[in-house]
Design a protein around this motif. Structure first.
Motif, PDB file in Angstrom:
ATOM      1  N   LEU A 137       0.832  -1.208   0.000  1.00  0.00           N
ATOM      2  CA  LEU A 137       0.000   0.000   0.000  1.00  0.00           C
ATOM      3  C   LEU A 137       0.867   1.259   0.000  1.00  0.00           C
ATOM      4  O   LEU A 137       0.559   2.243  -0.684  1.00  0.00           O
ATOM      5  N   ALA A 138       1.955   1.229   0.779  1.00  0.00           N
ATOM      6  CA  ALA A 138       2.869   2.377   0.810  1.00  0.00           C
ATOM      7  C   ALA A 138       3.487   2.600  -0.568  1.00  0.00           C
ATOM      8  O   ALA A 138       3.599   3.738  -1.038  1.00  0.00           O
ATOM      9  N   ARG A 139       3.906   1.504  -1.232  1.00  0.00           N
ATOM     10  CA  ARG A 139       4.467   1.623  -2.578  1.00  0.00           C
ATOM     11  C   ARG A 139       3.460   2.260  -3.538  1.00  0.00           C
ATOM     12  O   ARG A 139       3.786   3.143  -4.321  1.00  0.00           O
ATOM     13  N   ARG A 140       2.219   1.755  -3.475  1.00  0.00           N
ATOM     14  CA  ARG A 140       1.212   2.238  -4.419  1.00  0.00           C
ATOM     15  C   ARG A 140       0.843   3.699  -4.162  1.00  0.00           C
ATOM     16  O   ARG A 140       0.604   4.455  -5.107  1.00  0.00           O
ATOM     17  N   ALA A 141       0.813   4.071  -2.893  1.00  0.00           N
ATOM     18  CA  ALA A 141       0.509   5.464  -2.572  1.00  0.00           C
ATOM     19  C   ALA A 141       1.588   6.394  -3.107  1.00  0.00           C
ATOM     20  O   ALA A 141       1.296   7.451  -3.685  1.00  0.00           O
ATOM     21  N   HIS A 146      12.006   7.690  -0.712  1.00  0.00           N
ATOM     22  CA  HIS A 146      11.275   6.665   0.030  1.00  0.00           C
ATOM     23  C   HIS A 146      10.693   5.619  -0.914  1.00  0.00           C
ATOM     24  O   HIS A 146      10.687   4.419  -0.608  1.00  0.00           O
ATOM     25  N   TYR A 147      10.200   6.067  -2.071  1.00  0.00           N
ATOM     26  CA  TYR A 147       9.642   5.147  -3.047  1.00  0.00           C
ATOM     27  C   TYR A 147      10.703   4.160  -3.521  1.00  0.00           C
ATOM     28  O   TYR A 147      10.477   2.944  -3.552  1.00  0.00           O
ATOM     29  N   GLY A 165      18.259   3.515   4.409  1.00  0.00           N
ATOM     30  CA  GLY A 165      18.249   4.888   3.938  1.00  0.00           C
ATOM     31  C   GLY A 165      18.549   5.007   2.461  1.00  0.00           C
ATOM     32  O   GLY A 165      18.578   4.019   1.724  1.00  0.00           O
ATOM     33  N   TRP A 166      18.817   6.229   2.012  1.00  0.00           N
ATOM     34  CA  TRP A 166      19.105   6.489   0.610  1.00  0.00           C
ATOM     35  C   TRP A 166      19.907   7.777   0.490  1.00  0.00           C
ATOM     36  O   TRP A 166      19.884   8.624   1.377  1.00  0.00           O
ATOM     37  N   ARG A 167      20.642   7.891  -0.622  1.00  0.00           N
ATOM     38  CA  ARG A 167      21.412   9.097  -0.906  1.00  0.00           C
ATOM     39  C   ARG A 167      21.151   9.548  -2.332  1.00  0.00           C
ATOM     40  O   ARG A 167      21.134   8.726  -3.250  1.00  0.00           O
ATOM     41  N   SER A 168      20.984  10.843  -2.521  1.00  0.00           N
ATOM     42  CA  SER A 168      20.798  11.442  -3.840  1.00  0.00           C
ATOM     43  C   SER A 168      22.148  11.951  -4.335  1.00  0.00           C
ATOM     44  O   SER A 168      22.762  12.818  -3.708  1.00  0.00           O
ATOM     45  N   MET A 169      22.601  11.412  -5.467  1.00  0.00           N
ATOM     46  CA  MET A 169      23.867  11.885  -6.021  1.00  0.00           C
ATOM     47  C   MET A 169      23.738  13.301  -6.552  1.00  0.00           C
ATOM     48  O   MET A 169      24.722  14.042  -6.577  1.00  0.00           O
ATOM     49  N   ALA A 170      22.537  13.704  -6.973  1.00  0.00           N
ATOM     50  CA  ALA A 170      22.330  15.086  -7.411  1.00  0.00           C
ATOM     51  C   ALA A 170      22.533  16.047  -6.243  1.00  0.00           C
ATOM     52  O   ALA A 170      23.174  17.098  -6.384  1.00  0.00           O
ATOM     53  N   GLU A 171      21.978  15.698  -5.076  1.00  0.00           N
ATOM     54  CA  GLU A 171      22.162  16.546  -3.891  1.00  0.00           C
ATOM     55  C   GLU A 171      23.614  16.623  -3.467  1.00  0.00           C
ATOM     56  O   GLU A 171      24.027  17.598  -2.839  1.00  0.00           O
ATOM     57  N   MET A 172      24.391  15.586  -3.810  1.00  0.00           N
ATOM     58  CA  MET A 172      25.804  15.556  -3.460  1.00  0.00           C
ATOM     59  C   MET A 172      26.667  16.231  -4.537  1.00  0.00           C
ATOM     60  O   MET A 172      27.885  16.282  -4.403  1.00  0.00           O
TER      61      MET A 172
END
Length: 229
Positions: A93-97, A116-117, A219-226
């Motif tokens: 449900l979390a994925r679909r939302a 998060h997705y 967790g996760w990391r955004s390479m764009a933010e870095m």
């Protein structure tokens, strides 16, 4: 202790999560109390709140629990097929939302939702997976495709295949993503090189690489933010 005594009804009135939720709202409940509402029953000698707290502690919080593969839940005493199915259903449900949210608005209107997705989709996989979010001209999600598996490198991720899928979906932009089963979401030098290779290949067909997101269970990391895209 009889099995019924491990249920929510056996708890004191002021300790029952359902009544607490209805009278004070979901924000008043702890992670364990919310989980207890899903589980409903505990084990002989262990009420459902204790079972829920043990699960939260064992998996490193409710986020860790929800990112745990369904197969791993089989090892937990007290989690039968019905309880495992309910936990997996909550995750789906979390994925679909989040999918619905990303299809309704530009992805970078909500970068947290993107992270998060992707964490929900890829974070718990036991092997490395390279995936691509294909986006339309408004940067809304068209589809997520898992494209390659195994140890990822420039040799195992084929830019031509990514370009062909982008053309197939008439994508204007993409977000690249892969997971680190090691549990550390820091991009490597090889990840940076792969990103630049794909950025160059996709640029030839006017498809922008907006980000490369590295995810793990925690967790996760955004390479764009870095500043790496």
């Amino acid at each position: 202790m009889a099995q019924g005594e491990a249920t929510l009804r056996a708890l004191p009135q002021d300790a029952r999560p359902r009544e607490k939720l209805l009278s004070r709202g979901p924000g008043a409940l702890s992670d364990a109390e919310l989980l207890a509402l899903l589980l409903r029953t505990g084990l002989p000698g262990k009420n459902v709140l204790l079972l829920a707290q043990e699960l939260v502690d064992h998996f490193g919080g409710v986020a860790g629990l929800l990112h745990t593969p369904a197969e791993a839940l089989k090892a937990i005493k007290g989690l039968g097929p019905a309880k495992r199915a309910e936990l997996v259903a909550v995750l789906e449900l979390a994925r679909r939302a989040l999918t619905q949210q990303l299809r309704a608005q530009p992805v970078f209107d909500s970068p947290q939702a993107v992270g998060h997705y992707l964490q929900l989709q890829l974070g718990a996989k036991p092997h490395e997976v390279f995936a691509v979010l294909f986006l339309d001209s408004q940067h809304r999600l068209i589809v997520l495709e898992e494209m390659f598996r195994g140890t990822l490198s420039q040799a195992s991720v084929y830019p031509r295949e990514v370009v062909l899928r982008a053309l197939h979906h008439h994508a204007a932009a993409v977000v690249l993503a892969h997971n680190h089963p090691s549990g550390v979401a820091e991009p490597s030098r090889a990840d940076e090189m792969l990103t630049q290779t794909l950025k160059s290949a996709l640029g030839l067909v006017d498809v922008r690489v907006l980000d490369h997101v590295v995810v793990c269970v925690s967790g996760w990391r955004s390479m764009a933010e870095m500043g790496l895209v």
